[in-house]
Scaffold this motif. Structure first.
Motif, short mmCIF file in Angstrom:
data_model
loop_
_atom_site.label_atom_id
_atom_site.label_comp_id
_atom_site.label_asym_id
_atom_site.label_seq_id
_atom_site.Cartn_x
_atom_site.Cartn_y
_atom_site.Cartn_z
N GLN A 137 0.53 7.74 1.61
CA GLN A 137 0.05 6.93 2.73
C GLN A 137 0.53 7.54 4.04
OE1 GLN A 137 -1.76 3.80 2.98
NE2 GLN A 137 -2.50 4.65 1.08
N ASN A 194 0.81 -1.23 0.00
CA ASN A 194 0.00 0.00 0.00
C ASN A 194 0.84 1.27 0.00
OD1 ASN A 194 -2.35 -1.38 -0.11
ND2 ASN A 194 -2.94 -1.07 2.02
N VAL A 233 -0.75 3.32 -3.16
CA VAL A 233 -1.68 4.41 -2.84
C VAL A 233 -0.86 5.65 -2.51
CG1 VAL A 233 -3.58 5.15 -1.36
CG2 VAL A 233 -3.28 2.72 -1.90
N GLU A 234 -1.15 6.72 -3.19
CA GLU A 234 -0.36 7.94 -3.03
C GLU A 234 -0.53 8.53 -1.64
OE1 GLU A 234 0.49 11.99 -5.61
OE2 GLU A 234 -1.04 10.57 -6.24
N LYS A 284 -1.25 -6.47 -4.78
CA LYS A 284 -1.02 -6.58 -3.33
C LYS A 284 -0.66 -8.01 -2.95
CE LYS A 284 -3.21 -5.31 1.04
NZ LYS A 284 -4.40 -4.70 1.66
#
Length: 240
Positions: free
Chosen positions: A172, A165, A169-170, A216
């Motif tokens: 975090q 993640n 995901v930008e 993931k």
């Protein structure tokens, strides 16, 4: 097991690495494992492999009284080494489910996994409500673990593994803040830290390529090989 397998290749000694970790184990189970196993083995180094989900697991483990006993009573033990019959029964049960034709390597793996399951499977509990981030408890556990390794003439190294993640995901923010807090805790205890995020993923052009199909999960074969090389080289640097 993939990291330990690659480390075995690097040190060219199949018996040189013992893996007593387990999936979904948090820091309290890992401390309990050290308490049960470390005093009976001559171990030069202990690698404490940590990732961003471990604090969540620790929050759950702190609700289990059997595990908490390891923190409250320094002499507490489940005498795992003496529970061979119980382990053997569990092993035979697993073998019966899997069927015939297992080779010796598979058999040894199942035996080790079964041993770990006997100790901790019955005392793992998962709760739907998220627990507060137990950073102080983590600090105490690492302090106790560091003391234990020194008493057994071993050296503790903290290995920080980043999760998918962080790169998928930008921004975090939670993971980054947690990373900073954990690193500060480890450094405050003077435990050598091998930060795989800083040593590998941060410098890698495409960090997601180190996850299978950029999805993931665990690292790729190449990812684990690079991680093992970093651990091996960093320990050599620390011990010069």
């Amino acid at each position: 097991d993939t990291i330990s397998g690659n480390l075995r290749k690097l040190i060219d000694n199949k018996n040189g690495v013992i893996n007593v970790g387990g999936g979904n184990n948090g820091s309290l189970i890992e401390y309990a494992t050290l308490r049960e196993y470390l005093p009976i083995k001559k171990v030069e180094r202990v690698l404490w492999v940590y990732n961003d989900s471990d604090l969540t697991q620790l929050g759950r483990e702190l609700k289990n009284q059997i595990l908490v006993n390891y923190l409250q009573d320094k002499s507490f033990s489940q005498n795992v080494i003496l529970r061979k019959q119980e382990i053997q029964k569990l092993l035979l049960k697993k073998l019966n489910k899997l069927g015939d034709g297992l080779d010796s390597i598979t058999f040894r793996f199942i035996k080790l996994y079964s041993t770990r399951e006997v100790i901790f499977n019955k005392i793992k509990h998962y709760f739907s409500t998220p627990a507060p981030v137990p950073t102080e408890e983590l600090k105490n556990i690492l302090k106790l673990s560091n003391k234990l390794t020194k008493e057994n003439n071993s050296k503790l190294y903290f290995v920080y593994l980043p999760l998918y993640n962080r790169y998928a995901v930008e921004k975090q923010k939670y993971d980054l803040q947690q990373h900073k807090e954990v690193v500060e805790i480890v450094e405050s205890l003077n435990i050598p830290i091998i930060d795989v995020h800083e040593e590998l993923f941060k410098k890698y052009d495409d960090p997601l390529s180190l996850f299978p199909f950029k999805k993931k999960g665990h690292y790729t074969e190449k990812g684990y090989q690079l991680v093992a090389e970093i651990i091996f080289n960093k320990i050599n640097e620390f011990e010069k």
